[in-house]
Design an enzyme around this catalytic site. Structure first.
Site, mmCIF file in Angstrom:
data_model
loop_
_atom_site.group_PDB
_atom_site.id
_atom_site.type_symbol
_atom_site.label_atom_id
_atom_site.label_comp_id
_atom_site.label_asym_id
_atom_site.label_seq_id
_atom_site.Cartn_x
_atom_site.Cartn_y
_atom_site.Cartn_z
ATOM 1 N N TYR A 275 32.347 46.668 37.633
ATOM 2 C CA TYR A 275 32.388 45.238 37.321
ATOM 3 C C TYR A 275 32.127 45.020 35.841
ATOM 4 C CZ TYR A 275 31.503 40.230 37.684
ATOM 5 O OH TYR A 275 31.566 38.867 37.524
ATOM 6 N N SER B 200 32.182 37.826 31.743
ATOM 7 C CA SER B 200 30.886 37.659 32.395
ATOM 8 C C SER B 200 29.803 38.084 31.415
ATOM 9 C CB SER B 200 30.800 38.521 33.658
ATOM 10 O OG SER B 200 29.480 38.549 34.166
#
Length: 287
Positions: free
Chosen positions: A160, A147
């Site tokens: 995350y 990401s």
């Protein structure tokens, strides 16, 4: 092709691709794209009913398998079942992921941290590891989904970012380690993608919207799951070492992040909006 030679493009027509997190979102869209380009697809998800419906909509060149990527033995069996069904495995996309509820590292429960790491990072290893002999035999390609969050500090959502930074390093190592055998690996980076997970995180309440507001244009630009999927599919066919979507803004950040992050970290630690957000997150968690 000589073992160790640089492999050419990978035409997915007639090949077999396995995708985790394929019941919805980017994984579902990617299965549609690869299937339309002639691949047989194995759709894997913890949501058995959802992934079965997705595979049924595609037809006989699609197989659904229900499994939790955090369950190492279950995902090992998935790889075995996929190869038994289609006879080979050419592409693996480790896409399954989750986001934690907003919390600072001071207020985060250990079980919430473990869940994110177990799925987003260890789940990628669990998916890729049992597939690698098949990928080497087919001189295929692996995609691990990181990401653009891996580039940035993870205030109120550190697990995350930590997990995605780990996935990035896994993908880099994998590309080097597969190169002597004519197989390849790539890392997919996404900015903000319009998925249910994004809406729950950024659009669900005032805190989410405050997080979103801290991103300047063009870093706050959103793309659809279909756009994200096409970037991965195109990257597979190019055997790309990395894909970034949307490219505008994030590509420059990725290239310059060593310098940018040194400045950004200093600015964020002095930003009154960040201070207010952190205090609001901690107050909510402790209610």
């Amino acid at each position: 092709m000589t073992i160790g030679a640089t492999p050419g493009r990978l035409d997915v027509d007639g090949k077999v691709a396995l995708i985790t997190g394929a019941a919805q979102g980017i994984g579902r869209e990617l299965a549609d794209v690869l299937h339309a380009r002639g691949a047989s697809v194995v759709l894997v998800d913890i949501d058995g009913a959802g992934v079965a419906a997705a595979a049924a909509a595609l037809g006989p060149r699609a197989l659904s398998l229900a499994a939790d990527v955090a369950d190492r033995e279950a995902i090992r069996q998935v790889i075995t079942d996929a190869v038994d069904h289609f006879g080979s495995l050419n592409v693996v996309v480790a896409n399954a992921g989750v986001v934690p509820r907003p919390a600072t590292l001071r207020t985060l429960e250990g079980r919430d941290f473990d869940r994110v790491i177990d799925i987003n990072l260890t789940g990628v290893f669990n998916t890729v590891r049992p597939a690698l002999d098949h990928i080497v035999a087919a001189r295929g390609h692996v995609v691990v989904v990181s990401s653009c969050a891996a580039f940035a500090p993870g205030m109120a959502g550190a697990p995350y970012m930590i997990s995605k930074a780990g996935v990035e390093q896994l993908g880099r190592a994998l590309r080097v380690e597969l190169s002597p055998f004519g197989a390849t690996a790539g890392i997919a980076y996404f900015g903000i993608v319009e998925t249910a997970m994004t809406h729950d995180t950024l659009d669900g309440d005032d805190l989410g919207r405050a997080l979103d507001d801290l991103l300047p244009w063009p870093l706050n630009r959103r793309i659809t799951a279909a756009e994200a999927a096409r970037s991965v599919a195109d990257g597979i066919e190019r055997r790309a070492p990395r894909t970034i979507a949307p490219a505008t803004g994030w590509s420059a950040y990725a290239l310059l992040r060593g310098a940018v992050n040194a400045v950004l970290d200093t600015r964020l630690t002095r930003d009154a909006r960040v201070h207010a957000l952190v205090r609001a997150v901690e107050a909510r968690v402790r209610i």
